[in-house]
Design a protein around this motif. Structure first.
Motif, PDB file in Angstrom:
ATOM      1  N   HIS A  80     -12.882  -4.399   1.647  1.00  0.00           N
ATOM      2  CA  HIS A  80     -13.862  -5.404   1.515  1.00  0.00           C
ATOM      3  C   HIS A  80     -13.724  -6.361   0.946  1.00  0.00           C
ATOM      4  O   HIS A  80     -13.839  -7.705   0.773  1.00  0.00           O
ATOM      5  CB  HIS A  80     -15.398  -4.840   1.570  1.00  0.00           C
ATOM      6  N   ASN A  81     -13.566  -6.004  -0.433  1.00  0.00           N
ATOM      7  CA  ASN A  81     -13.137  -6.758  -1.625  1.00  0.00           C
ATOM      8  C   ASN A  81     -11.975  -7.613  -1.426  1.00  0.00           C
ATOM      9  O   ASN A  81     -11.922  -8.782  -2.092  1.00  0.00           O
ATOM     10  CB  ASN A  81     -13.310  -6.077  -3.106  1.00  0.00           C
ATOM     11  N   LEU A 113      -2.890 -12.637  -5.220  1.00  0.00           N
ATOM     12  CA  LEU A 113      -1.958 -11.570  -5.651  1.00  0.00           C
ATOM     13  C   LEU A 113      -3.054 -10.315  -5.906  1.00  0.00           C
ATOM     14  O   LEU A 113      -2.547  -9.100  -5.432  1.00  0.00           O
ATOM     15  CB  LEU A 113      -1.253 -11.771  -6.545  1.00  0.00           C
ATOM     16  N   ALA A 114      -4.095 -10.591  -6.440  1.00  0.00           N
ATOM     17  CA  ALA A 114      -5.069  -9.450  -6.666  1.00  0.00           C
ATOM     18  C   ALA A 114      -5.558  -8.970  -5.468  1.00  0.00           C
ATOM     19  O   ALA A 114      -5.670  -7.777  -5.186  1.00  0.00           O
ATOM     20  CB  ALA A 114      -6.355  -9.850  -7.613  1.00  0.00           C
ATOM     21  N   GLY A 115      -6.064  -9.897  -4.555  1.00  0.00           N
ATOM     22  CA  GLY A 115      -6.454  -9.183  -3.263  1.00  0.00           C
ATOM     23  C   GLY A 115      -5.263  -8.450  -2.425  1.00  0.00           C
ATOM     24  O   GLY A 115      -5.717  -7.420  -1.947  1.00  0.00           O
ATOM     25  N   ASP A 116      -4.093  -8.552  -2.586  1.00  0.00           N
ATOM     26  CA  ASP A 116      -3.085  -8.131  -1.938  1.00  0.00           C
ATOM     27  C   ASP A 116      -2.994  -6.748  -2.751  1.00  0.00           C
ATOM     28  O   ASP A 116      -2.749  -5.664  -1.914  1.00  0.00           O
ATOM     29  CB  ASP A 116      -1.498  -8.706  -2.201  1.00  0.00           C
ATOM     30  N   ALA A 117      -3.012  -6.744  -3.835  1.00  0.00           N
ATOM     31  CA  ALA A 117      -3.046  -5.361  -4.662  1.00  0.00           C
ATOM     32  C   ALA A 117      -4.141  -4.352  -4.333  1.00  0.00           C
ATOM     33  O   ALA A 117      -3.883  -3.249  -4.108  1.00  0.00           O
ATOM     34  CB  ALA A 117      -3.045  -5.695  -6.368  1.00  0.00           C
ATOM     35  N   VAL A 118      -5.279  -5.209  -4.179  1.00  0.00           N
ATOM     36  CA  VAL A 118      -6.377  -4.122  -3.863  1.00  0.00           C
ATOM     37  C   VAL A 118      -6.300  -3.599  -2.424  1.00  0.00           C
ATOM     38  O   VAL A 118      -6.597  -2.362  -2.320  1.00  0.00           O
ATOM     39  CB  VAL A 118      -7.665  -5.192  -3.842  1.00  0.00           C
ATOM     40  N   LYS A 176     -13.775 -10.220  12.139  1.00  0.00           N
ATOM     41  CA  LYS A 176     -13.987 -10.557  10.774  1.00  0.00           C
ATOM     42  C   LYS A 176     -14.991  -9.739  10.054  1.00  0.00           C
ATOM     43  O   LYS A 176     -14.697  -9.341   9.019  1.00  0.00           O
ATOM     44  CB  LYS A 176     -14.349 -12.000  10.465  1.00  0.00           C
ATOM     45  N   THR A 177     -16.163  -9.199  10.762  1.00  0.00           N
ATOM     46  CA  THR A 177     -17.007  -8.510   9.951  1.00  0.00           C
ATOM     47  C   THR A 177     -17.359  -7.133  10.581  1.00  0.00           C
ATOM     48  O   THR A 177     -17.460  -6.338  10.051  1.00  0.00           O
ATOM     49  CB  THR A 177     -18.577  -9.375   9.752  1.00  0.00           C
ATOM     50  N   GLY A 178     -17.599  -7.318  11.910  1.00  0.00           N
ATOM     51  CA  GLY A 178     -17.851  -5.959  12.803  1.00  0.00           C
ATOM     52  C   GLY A 178     -16.950  -5.046  12.628  1.00  0.00           C
ATOM     53  O   GLY A 178     -17.330  -3.786  12.646  1.00  0.00           O
TER      54      GLY A 178
END
Length: 331
Positions: A80-81, A113-118, A176-178
Motif C-alpha cells: 500500500h505504501n 526508488l524508496a517505493g521500489d525498495a518498499v 487500483k484499489t479493490g
C-alpha cells in the motif's frame, strides 16, 4: 479495532523497514510519519492501517491467531505504501497527512526508488515468514500488484483522454484499489488456515468492499474536509482526475455534465471559482448520488459474501464494523 491493528503492526513493521538500505529506510520512515525529513523523531501518523487490520481480522475469522497473519499484514501495508509513494509523484501531490510528501521532501527520483525498495521488501517479508503457505501468499500478492499497476496505468491514461466510459472507470478502480483490499482479506484467510471456499468468500468480500471504499474516497476527494483528508480542497478536480463521481457526471447526458466536460477540457488551470463550480456540476449531474448509491449496494454485496463464509462470529462482527467505517456507513 484500528488501534488494535496498529498496535500489532508497528512492532513488526519497524524491524522490516530497518532492513532497507539507509537512504531508503530514511525516506520510508519519513513517509510513514516516524521521523521528520532530518531524522528527528515525529508522531505525524502513518495512516489508519485499515488494510493490515483487514488481514488480521480475516485471519482470526478463518480460525487462526492474529499473529499468524502478521507477516501478511506487514506485506500488505508495505505494498500500500509503495503505491502511495508512487501515486504522489504521478499526481504531483505536494502534501499527504498534513505535511510534504516524500518526493517534495527528498526529490522525485529518491521517492520512486524508496517505493521500489518498499515493494521488494513486501515480498521478502512474506517469503521469509516461515509460514507453510508463504509461497501461496507470495503468488497471490504478486498477481495483486500486477492488477494494481494495471489500474494505476489506466488512471493515468484517463487523465489524457477527453472521454472515459463509466464501466472502464469501475474496472480501473477495481484494480487500483479493490485488488489490494481483496488480497488483504484473502491473505488473512490463507494465513489463518481457512478453507478454499472461505478464502474465496473473504476475497469476494474484500473485492466489493474495495470498490465501495474507492467510491467513498472519491467523494471525499471532492467534498471532503482537508483537515480530515490531509489534502487541499478539490485536489482531485484541480488535477482533472477522472474519478468515479466525475465520470458518472460526464457520462450522464445532462446539461451539467456537458458544462463539466467543457471545464475539464480547458487548457488553463482551474481557478478556485471553477473548482467550486465543477463540484456543483458533478452534484447537479447526479455523480454524487450515483456514487453513494453504488457504494451502498457494493457494501451490501460484500457483507452477504462475508456472512456466507461460515467464519468465526466475533471477527466477522469486527469486519462488518470496519467495512462500515471504510465506506462512511454504520452497519
Amino acid at each position: 479495532m484500528l488501534d488494535w491493528g496498529r498496535a500489532l503492526l508497528r512492532p513488526a513493521l519497524g524491524p522490516a523497514v530497518d532492513r532497507l538500505p539507509g537512504p531508503m529506510r530514511h525516506i520510508t520512515g519519513y513517509h510513514l510519519g516516524w521521523w521528520d525529513a532530518d531524522g528527528s523523531p515525529a508522531e505525524a501518523g502513518g495512516g489508519k492501517a485499515m488494510r493490515p487490520t483487514l488481514v488480521l481480522l480475516a485471519g482470526e475469522a478463518a480460525g487462526g491467531e492474529a499473529g499468524e497473519a502478521l507477516p501478511a499484514a506487514v506485506a500488505v501495508e508495505l505494498v500500500h505504501n509503495f503505491s502511495l509513494l508512487h501515486d504522489d509523484v504521478m499526481d504531483g501531490d505536494a502534501t499527504r497527512r498534513h505535511r510534504p510528501t516524500a518526493w517534495s521532501a527528498f526529490g522525485v527520483s529518491q521517492a520512486i526508488l524508496a517505493g521500489d525498495a518498499v515493494l521488494t521488501l513486501a515480498f521478502d517479508v512474506l517469503a521469509s515468514s516461515g509460514h507453510p503457505l508463504a509461497r501461496e501468499g507470495v503468488s497471490a500478492l504478486s498477481a495483486t500488484v500486477q492488477e494494481l499497476l494495471n489500474g494505476q496505468s489506466s488512471d493515468v491514461e484517463f487523465e489524457g483522454r477527453a472521454e472515459v466510459e463509466l464501466a472502464e472507470c469501475l474496472r480501473m478502480a477495481s484494480g487500483k484499489t479493490g485488488a489490494l483490499i481483496a488480497c488483504a482479506c484473502a491473505l488473512g484467510g490463507i494465513f489463518g488456515g481457512g478453507t478454499g471456499a472461505q478464502v474465496e468468500h473473504l476475497r469476494a468480500f474484500g473485492d466489493r468492499l474495495g470498490l465501495a471504499f474507492q467510491l467513498a474516497d472519491d467523494l471525499l476527494g471532492i467534498w471532503g474536509d482537508p483537515v480530515v483528508t490531509g489534502k487541499p480542497v478539490y485536489s482531485d478536480l484541480a488535477n482533472r482526475k477522472k474519478s468515479l463521481p466525475v465520470v458518472a457526471a460526464l457520462t450522464s447526458g445532462t446539461v451539467a455534465g456537458r458544462e463539466l466536460a467543457a471545464l475539464y477540457r480547458r487548457d488553463a488551470p482551474l481557478s478556485d471559482d471553477d473548482l467550486t463550480r465543477a463540484a456543483g456540476l458533478i452534484e447537479e449531474a447526479g455523480g454524487r448520488a450515483w456514487s453513494q448509491s453504488t457504494a451502498d449496494g457494493l457494501l451490501e454485496e460484500a457483507l452477504i459474501r462475508l456472512n456466507a463464509a461460515g467464519l468465526a462470529p466475533r471477527p466477522v462482527a469486527d469486519l462488518t464494523t470496519l467495512a462500515g467505517l471504510m465506506t462512511r456507513r454504520v452497519v
